[in-house]
Each structure stands twice: as C-alpha cells, then as structure tokens.
Scaffold this motif. Structure first.
Motif, PDB file in Angstrom:
ATOM      1  N   ASP A 172      -5.469  44.573  24.499  1.00  0.00           N
ATOM      2  CA  ASP A 172      -6.027  45.297  25.641  1.00  0.00           C
ATOM      3  C   ASP A 172      -5.325  45.080  26.758  1.00  0.00           C
ATOM      4  O   ASP A 172      -5.237  43.987  27.662  1.00  0.00           O
ATOM      5  CB  ASP A 172      -7.523  44.905  25.950  1.00  0.00           C
ATOM      6  CG  ASP A 172      -8.204  45.710  26.608  1.00  0.00           C
ATOM      7  OD1 ASP A 172      -7.641  46.966  26.742  1.00  0.00           O
ATOM      8  OD2 ASP A 172      -9.219  45.638  27.463  1.00  0.00           O
TER       9      ASP A 172
ATOM     10  N   GLU B 165     -10.860  59.055  28.588  1.00  0.00           N
ATOM     11  CA  GLU B 165     -11.181  57.657  29.012  1.00  0.00           C
ATOM     12  C   GLU B 165     -11.942  57.644  30.508  1.00  0.00           C
ATOM     13  O   GLU B 165     -11.657  58.572  31.118  1.00  0.00           O
ATOM     14  CB  GLU B 165      -9.833  57.147  29.233  1.00  0.00           C
ATOM     15  CG  GLU B 165      -9.786  55.530  29.656  1.00  0.00           C
ATOM     16  CD  GLU B 165      -9.993  54.842  28.880  1.00  0.00           C
ATOM     17  OE1 GLU B 165     -10.239  53.472  28.813  1.00  0.00           O
ATOM     18  OE2 GLU B 165     -10.240  54.999  27.311  1.00  0.00           O
TER      19      GLU B 165
ATOM     20  N   GLN C 176     -11.381  53.002  36.419  1.00  0.00           N
ATOM     21  CA  GLN C 176     -11.318  51.894  36.070  1.00  0.00           C
ATOM     22  C   GLN C 176     -10.591  50.666  36.817  1.00  0.00           C
ATOM     23  O   GLN C 176      -9.418  51.158  37.198  1.00  0.00           O
ATOM     24  CB  GLN C 176     -10.936  51.601  34.547  1.00  0.00           C
ATOM     25  CG  GLN C 176     -11.937  52.318  33.544  1.00  0.00           C
ATOM     26  CD  GLN C 176     -11.574  52.151  31.862  1.00  0.00           C
ATOM     27  OE1 GLN C 176     -11.259  51.043  31.650  1.00  0.00           O
ATOM     28  NE2 GLN C 176     -11.519  53.339  31.336  1.00  0.00           N
TER      29      GLN C 176
ATOM     30  N   SER D 107     -16.386  50.589  33.713  1.00  0.00           N
ATOM     31  CA  SER D 107     -15.615  49.777  32.804  1.00  0.00           C
ATOM     32  C   SER D 107     -15.068  50.810  31.817  1.00  0.00           C
ATOM     33  O   SER D 107     -15.374  52.114  31.531  1.00  0.00           O
ATOM     34  CB  SER D 107     -16.822  48.912  32.194  1.00  0.00           C
ATOM     35  OG  SER D 107     -17.724  49.695  31.244  1.00  0.00           O
ATOM     36  N   SER D 108     -14.613  50.376  30.559  1.00  0.00           N
ATOM     37  CA  SER D 108     -14.092  51.028  29.596  1.00  0.00           C
ATOM     38  C   SER D 108     -14.932  51.960  28.770  1.00  0.00           C
ATOM     39  O   SER D 108     -14.768  52.966  28.118  1.00  0.00           O
ATOM     40  CB  SER D 108     -13.077  50.106  28.635  1.00  0.00           C
ATOM     41  OG  SER D 108     -13.810  49.054  28.118  1.00  0.00           O
TER      42      SER D 108
END
Length: 1001
Positions: free
Chosen positions: A513, A559, A563, A651-652
């Motif tokens: 990641d 996405e 972030q 967040s993701s």
C-alpha cells in the motif's frame, strides 16, 4: 504466508539504523539530534567533531527580537504590525555590536568569522577544528555550535478548484478577483531558485516610478533595489541578483526579487561536481514548483507531451514572489541540498527584505530540535510578523517522522485531490483504475507482459521486474504493454526503458500500500496500487494476456479524497514529547501540477510533483490571501484561522480519518478561513514560556508553562496520568455567545466555562479543558474534538491524548526457577487493582532462513490477538552462536502488512515484546543478513509466548492494589517452579490494559 507487499529488507535495515542512532553531547554543549557529518564515536561514547564549517549561535537577541537592555543601544524589535527596519540607525548600531561580539567570541579560540547573521538569528559561521568546537561549546554566551549540515529538498487535478478558490462563488471572487487575491503581499520562497522565464512568473518590467494612489502596491526599481509598499504599511526592499545565466532584467512586477546564497555549498562542492547555476536560476525545478504553487500567475495554459491539462493558477495570484535560493543541485544527486549556513543566510535576508510569508519546503529525516538554528531563525521571523509555512516531511506512514515542528511554524502534511486517472482494461474484461497523466488516447488492445518475459539474456528476473535500464529486449518488447514493479530505480526511468525497447505502454505496480503518483512518463502509463496491482501482475503472467490503457476512470469505482498521502510524515512530535500536535493541518500535496525548470525535467516547463513540499506552498499562498485582507493579523492568528476552519480528511474506505498525527486539524478549507469567529493567538512570550516548559533555558525570565498549555488551536498530551487540566484562551473576531462541546472517546472531558460571551471583537477569554481517563486503553492514543459554536460560526480544535492509568516500565526481567522482580509504578488513582497473568513458556520451534531470502519468503510467525490477550513475546536464537538474526515486527492493517520496527542488534538472538496489544493479527518475520561461516542457511529456534487471561497463576504480584494516587510505590512480581532452559513470560496488569511484561530467564 507470502507477503508480496513487504518492503525491501535493505530499507528496513537502513530505517532501523537511522531511527535508533543517538549521540551523547559533551558537558556544556547542545546535544545534536543526529551524528554530524564527519563525527565519530569515541570509546567513551562521546563525539569527536571533524574539522569543518560550523554555525555558532549566541545568546544576545537578533534585530528582529532585540527589545533593549544593552547600554547605549535602543530596541530594534518592530512594533506590533510593523516589520523590522534593518536600515535604521539603531539597527545598524546593534548589528555592529553583534558583529563585534562574533569576532570576539571567534577570536577566543583562534577562529575567524566567515559570515555574520543578525536579523533573524544572532550567529556566525566559521571553519573550526575539533578543539575549537569543544572550546566554543563551553564559552559563556554561546547557545550552540552545530555543523553546517546539508539539508535536502523534499521530493515532493487542480488544487485551486478543489480548494474552491476559483469560480463565481470561490474565495478569489469574494476577495475581489484574482487581481486582488494576495495583493500587497510578498511571499518569500527559500528553495532551489527560480526559472524566471516560466509563464507563471510573467509580468511587466519593473519601472522606476513610485506607485500611485490608484496602484499603491506596484513594485518599482530604485537603482538596483526593488521597492514595494505593502498592504501592512511597510516596505519590501529586494534586488535581482545577477549571476550565471541570470540578469537583473529577468525580475519583473511579479518576480520582484531573486537572490542566491551559496557561500557554504559553493565552497564545499567543486565546479566539476555541480549541476547548477551560480545564480538564482533553478537547477532542479523544486523551487520553481513551490513558488508557482504559492503565488504563480492565474490562468496559465499547460500542455505537456501532447496532453492539454487546461489552466493552472497559484494560490495567491496577486501576491509577489521573492526567491531566496539556498538549495543546490549536485551531479547525479550527490551533494544536492542546502547547508545550514546558506539557509540561515537566506532566511536572514528574507526577514531583512520584509517578506510577509516564507515558504520552506525543506526537511530532514530527523526532527529538528526547537533550538536548531533554522528553527530559531523562524522564531525571529514569526516574531517579526512573518508567517512561516513548512513541509512536514516525506517519511510516512511511520510514526514520529516529522520535521519543522516548532510551535511558531505552521507544519503542513500532504493530502490528495481528485486524481488524474487512467484505466487498465484487461483482456478478460476486468477494469482497474489508477493514476495517469500520460494517456492522451487509448493504446488499443496490446499484449501485456511482465519484465522477465521480455528481458535480455543477461538480465536477472529481479531487475527486469523493475524494468531497470538495459533489462528489456527490444525484439521481445516491441508493441507490448509492460508491467513494471515500483521499487529500485526511478519511476520515470522505467517508462524510459519501456520506450527504448519499443514498448507502447506501461503499468506500474505498487506491491504494498503506497501512493500512486502522476509522473510525466514517456509512454502511456497507469500507476496502480494494491490490491489491483497484484491482480494485474498475476494476469500479466498468464499466456495470451492483453490489455488496453484508456484515459480517465472507466472502472466504475472512485477513490475517496482528500486522503492523507502515504508518504506524508506523521507525529507525534518527539521534540515536544507529544504535547504539541503536529502536523498542524493538511493541504494538497499529491500530483500537483506547477512550473518547473525545463533542463532538469526532461524539457518540461510544467510537471507533476508530490510531497509535503507541494503542500506547504498551498498554505503559504492561503496565508498571503489572508494577509492581503487582514494585514495587521499575527502569524499565529492566521494559523489559528486556517486550523479551526478545516474539513475532514478521509480514509481509503471513505470513512473519516481518525489519525490526528497524520492530518492534524484536517484539510484546509479556504471558503471558511477568512471568517473564523474565534482565534487562538500567541506570540513571543508564549513561545518562550513553551520553551522553558520544555526544558530550554531562554534566559528571558519568562515563566515556564506545561507545553500542553501552549495556546495553540489544538490540544495534545503526550502522557496523561489519570487526569490533567489544559488551559487555553480565545480572542473574538465575531462577537457573540459561544457554547463548547467536547468529546474524546474513552475519556471524561469537561470545558469550564462551557459558555463564553464576547460583547466586542478583540475580547480575549480563558477556559480550561479537564481530561480524565475513563474506559480508554492505557497507552493508546485517543482523539476527539473541542468545538465552539456561536454567532453563526464553528470553531473546531483537534485533541490527541495518550492516557495512562499508571506509569510503569514496559518490561522487567528476572532469572531462576524461583525469584522476584521489583519495579516502581505510579498510579493515577488510589485503590486501582493490580493483577498477574501467566507465566507462559511455549516450546521452541526449529526454523531456518538464508541471507538474501526474498521478502515474500521470510519465515513468518503471526498471532491473532483478542481482547483476552495480555502480552506477546517472540524469542529467536540461532543454533550456531556465530549466527546473526533479526526480527521484523508487523501488524496487519486493512489486509496489508504494516511494518512497525526492526528488532535486533546483529547478535545470535532477538526478542520482540508487546504489552496489551490491540486486537488483530500481529507477527514477526525472521531475517538474517549473513549466514554463519560455511553454512547456506541460519538455523534457529523460535518461541512464541502468548499470555492471556487464562494462562494460569504461576506469577504472583504484591501489592494487590495501588496504595495512593500520583505517589511512586514498589511492585514485586514473584514466581517458582519455572524451567531455566528457556524463557518464560508473564504480565502484571493495571487498569485500562496498562501493564508490565515480566521476562524470566
């Protein structure tokens, strides 16, 4: 278990060495945060300093903060709302006084001053021997003697649109349009210089006529000096310094001043090792990028490599730019950076010139102490009314990797905006979207291959996987899309290798990641993160695999943004012991498109850069917008307005990011920053009291305050024992009745008074926040918010607290089949129960690992932790006493292995211990860097001791309860009947999961 997302071992080893490096300073000297260049440890553990160039800081105040006290010399500190006047008679006299003292101090040890600093810092540079350094360190009036270190520039869809600066309802419109946004303000950029021909800095030539009432802030040239009347009523005076490939006429009414500072670097690096200009001209592109981001012109058309990216703008398009080049480029990257002395000279000049904002996109892998010369220079700059925006660092996502964390600096983390996207459409119909800035039209369906499938006969699979230069065979690669793994080698070099070999596209893969980045690749490229990257890699290895690269995101999955960037450095700040929340806030810092220097950017005039280096100039630009509207505001009032009006970072998964050490107060929200309701202001007295409370003797007589009580628009307590009351004060911008709400999970939190009634703007009131540990786990950070609401405003401050029910060592040791181990504890509450669990002595499991084992094949020892788990301990020992073994501690987060620490010292054994670990999967990997002599592997035994609530009662503890609150007392753990041939592990537990691991034998 295979973990293809594991970072390379070499990085782990290097990281461990850097993190654990410590140095003890000689008596009477300041302790460096890292070994200085050329220093070495003696047998006593003390440093010996190599001869070289040093910065010597003296105790007398510089011009910007001198308030009098020396007989015959009047104060030079400017009045509130004014800037320091370096040309006044009083300033000239005091500057002469400081320079004389510099010479006298240097002469005491037989040295000569190379350069004086007197505006932002009272210091000088000199070439010193080891003996001279030691003598100066003990000289009265000398604050510090530090090596002239090399500082590195951080590597760092349209942020102006994302931040809602543009458009009919944007911030620029509310300020009167782009022609007014930042007008009358000068942004000073301390960086790698500037490419003056860039369209982002275009403007009419500087005239010689003073400004008129209709155009009061127009800069003009008086001889060789650039003069500009500013919005705050003061005057900026700069110049366009000539030099290599740089003439005075390259400055204009946008780029009003450009200077370079390289006395140290140019003397250090021979001409044949330089890749730069001895002038303000940018030899890298970094400084041009940051300057154009902060205050570049608006509406600049950008088209690169056949792709039209539309228009870009600086954050404060009407502000003026003053460049202070202090960072330099060496050949092949060697010696690239800026020496402390040159950076200090640049800051000193920026303060003397009268800039309003300084952008500092420079940082270190070590956190600079608050007393570091650069940080002290910024203190003087802030004291003189200059807003300093600084990059937090690019060493994330690991904890305590921040730099530039002083309270008078605004420390900025990097966040994402909507990405430039491309989609990989596989032959089986699956679509995976990633980041791309290089696909103008579809590539069409082409064969998809991995590097090893098309490598040259002499290349290794490992090198071909990364598409390193010279590894791909043109006869096999032509017409294909190549999958290249990120890692060793520059990212853009991988696409260059694909192009050289005749490939028509590239898919770059993150194997763990990480951020996906929009580099300017020479073939159409999509950068994929996990897990998509792993799926595409597996598919590419199948026979007949094909793919098509198409512009935009056609996958149907978007996405979340903003972030926090994976690379953005995290707190807590070590310099403040966690009592000051850093970073302060977040701003766009991923795939930021801005001007660069074409020669060092493959001929591109604009490029996408990523880093906190790109985030900091966004905040610098916002400060310029603020100071154009409120020129009399202090730097900390502006900082408060930015922090208390932020919005959430995600967040993701799309949930709100709950990590205050990553995002600080959150993402900047310019639409609300100009109307904050209340501000948390601070100044010289606050900073000095903070330093005194942090153990720094300032010699000013100001009272020390607990660093947690420093008046910042956030609350942080690095270690809260039981309960603590924090004090803050707020000043009204908009009068009215404000009510407080506060929430910190696991804590009882109360605000007193909870209602504040402001009857007039400018009124200041004080309140307290009492935090008491309730149900939260001891030693685990909890975070929340304090919010004041009233007069139609919302004023939000983040809270980050590490509560503890008891102060106790993490681990104690004992030996023998029977025995005791005693230690000291301090409880936050009398009568708190103390319990013992264990002991556990698990069997020894044989194993083996070879040096050079692939990351994915390292032996793995995972443990699933539940709420009943009290402690974990892994013990590894090589069979051959001559062996060397290490452990890598990790935790699985969102299905990915997050590496936490590298454990071991190179001996034949290592132990990793966790007290009260949070539920989830934790584990260690076994690794060796070299096998025993004559052996092909390193054989070892591994013991995994898991202490739970049902692990028996062989361990006893006394006393059973804490006898008093906040008073140290002795705790004794005892045992009997244990095996002596292997380790046993127990746990002494206090309330809220706090405790001490007892390791026996």
């Amino acid at each position: 278990m295979n973990h293809p997302n594991l970072r390379r071992r070499t990085a782990l080893v290097a990281g461990a060495v850097l993190i654990t490096t410590a140095l003890v300073a000689p008596p009477g000297s300041a302790a460096p945060t890292a070994p200085p260049p050329g220093s070495e440890a003696t047998s006593m553990g003390l440093p010996t300093f190599a001869p070289g160039r040093y910065v010597v800081t003296l105790a007398d105040k510089p011009l910007a903060t001198y308030q009098g006290g020396v007989s015959g010399l009047k104060a030079t500190k400017p009045a509130k709302g004014s800037k320091v006047d370096v040309n006044s008679t009083d300033s000239k006299r005091y500057r002469s006084f400081l320079a004389t003292k510099h010479a006298q101090v240097a002469a005491k040890v037989g040295a000569k001053v190379s350069r004086d600093y007197s505006t932002a810092l009272n210091a000088f540079t000199a070439s010193l021997t080891s003996q001279q350094v030691n003598e100066l360190s003990k000289t009265a009036g000398v604050v510090s003697v530090v090596p002239d270190q090399l500082h590195k520039a951080l590597d760092d869809r349209k942020p102006a649109d994302f931040l809602k600066l543009s458009g009919n309802s944007g911030v620029w419109k509310a300020l009167g349009g782009t022609a007014e946004a930042g007008k009358g303000v000068v942004v000073g950029v301390v960086d790698t210089g500037v490419w003056p021909e860039s369209a982002s800095f275009a403007g009419p030539a500087l005239g010689t006529k003073p400004p008129t009432a209709a155009d009061p802030y127009r800069p003009y040239r008086a001889g060789t000096t650039t003069v500009m009347q500013k919005a705050d009523g003061n005057t900026f005076t700069g110049s366009c310094e000539t030099g290599e490939s740089f003439t005075a006429d390259l400055c204009n009414t946008k780029l009003i001043s450009a200077k370079y500072f390289g006395d140290g670097w140019l003397n250090l690096v021979p001409p044949d090792q330089r890749a730069d200009y001895a002038s303000p001209r940018d030899g890298n592109g970094h400084g041009t990028h940051t300057a154009s981001t902060a205050a570049g012109k608006t509406g600049i058309d950008v088209a690169e490599s056949g792709i039209n990216f539309g228009t870009i703008s600086g954050v404060a398009p009407a502000a003026k730019v003053a460049v202070y080049k202090a960072l330099w480029e060496g050949k092949d990257g060697k010696n690239s950076g800026g020496l402390t002395s040159d950076i200090l000279a640049a800051i000193d000049q920026a303060v003397a010139d009268g800039v309003d904002v300084i952008n500092y996109s420079v940082g270190s892998i070590f956190e600079s102490a608050h007393t570091d010369p650069v940080q002290l220079a910024f203190l003087s700059a802030a004291s003189a009314g200059i807003f300093v925006s600084a990059a937090g660092g690019n060493s994330g996502p690991y904890a305590s990797t921040l730099d530039n964390t002083s309270p008078w600096v605004t420390t900025v983390g990097a966040s994402t905006v909507a990405p430039y996207a491309g989609t990989v459409v596989l032959g089986d119909g699956q679509k995976y979207a990633g980041v791309s800035t290089s696909i103008a039209v579809t590539t069409g369906n082409r064969p998809l291959v991995t590097g090893p499938a098309v490598k040259t006969a002499t290349s290794s699979d490992a090198d071909a996987l990364g598409c390193l230069p010279g590894t791909l065979d043109p006869a096999k690669t032509a017409g294909k899309i190549v999958v290249c793994e990120r890692g060793v080698g520059a990212r853009v070099d991988k696409s260059a290798e694909v192009l050289r070999a005749g490939g028509v596209g590239m898919v770059m893969l993150n194997l763990f990641d990480q951020d996906a980045l929009g580099d300017s690749h020479v073939v159409p490229t999509v950068h994929l993160n996990v897990p998509s990257a792993l799926t595409v890699k597996a598919y590419a290895a199948t026979a007949g695999a094909t793919a098509e690269l198409v512009p935009g995101n056609t996958s149907g999955q978007n996405e979340p943004y903003p972030q926090m960037a994976d690379f953005s450095s995290r707190g807590p700040s070590l310099s403040s012991h966690g009592d000051l929340l850093k970073p302060d806030l977040a701003a766009p810092g991923v795939n930021v498109l801005a001007a660069v220097a074409p020669p060092s950017n493959d001929g591109h005039s604009f490029a996408f850069y990523s880093g906190t280096s790109m985030a900091a100039p966004h905040v610098a630009g916002l400060a310029a917008l603020y100071l154009a509207k409120h020129p009399d505001w202090s730097p900390m009032a502006v900082k408060s307005a930015l922090m208390t009006t932020t919005t959430d970072v995600l967040s993701s998964t799309g949930a709100v990011d709950s990590d205050p050490f990553a995002r600080g107060a959150g993402e900047v929200q310019p639409a609300k920053m100009l109307d904050p309701g209340l501000v948390y202001d601070s100044g010289d007295a606050d900073w000095l009291s903070y330093l005194e409370g942090s153990g720094v003797a300032t010699g000013t007589g100001v009272p020390a305050v607990d660093p947690s009580d420093y008046n910042t628009p956030s609350i942080a307590v690095g270690q809260l024992l039981g309960t603590q009351t924090i004090t803050r004060r707020v000043t009204a911008v908009t009068p009215g009745l404000y009510r407080a709400t506060v929430s910190v999970p696991g804590m009882k939190a109360t605000v007193t008074p909870s209602i504040l009634n402001f009857t007039a703007a400018g009124q200041t009131k004080t309140f307290t926040v009492k935090l008491t540990l309730d149900t939260g786990s001891s030693g685990e950070t909890t975070s929340g918010w304090l919010t004041w609401q009233g007069a139609g405003k919302t004023v939000r401050s983040p809270i980050a607290v590490v509560p503890t029910s008891v102060l106790t060592p993490n681990e104690v040791t004992g030996s023998g089949a029977s025995g005791t181990a005693a230690f000291e504890a301090t409880a936050g509450k009398a009568g708190s129960p103390i319990r013992a669990y264990g002991v556990v002595s698990a069997p020894l499991v044989p194993g083996a690992v070879a040096a050079g084992t692939a990351d994915a094949d390292l032996p793995n020892y995972p443990v699933t932790v539940t709420a009943q788990t009290k402690a974990l301990q892994w013990n590894i020992k090589t069979v051959d006493p001559a062996g060397s073994i290490w452990l890598v501690l990790y935790k699985v987060v969102n299905g990915q292995m997050q590496l936490l620490s590298f454990v071991g010292n190179g001996s034949n054994q290592a132990s990793a211990t966790l007290a009260a670990p949070a539920p989830g999967v934790w584990g260690v990997l076994a690794i060796t860097l070299s096998n025993p002599p004559g052996a092909s592997t390193t054989e070892y035994t591994m013991q995994t001791n898991v202490v739970t609530s049902t692990s028996g009662s062989a361990l006893k503890v006394n006393p059973p309860v804490a006898p008093a609150a906040f008073q140290p007392f002795q705790v004794t753990a005892s045992w009997s009947g244990l095996p002596t041939g292997q380790r046993s592990t127990g746990f002494v537990e206090f309330p809220n999961r706090a405790g001490t691991v007892v390791t026996i034998n």
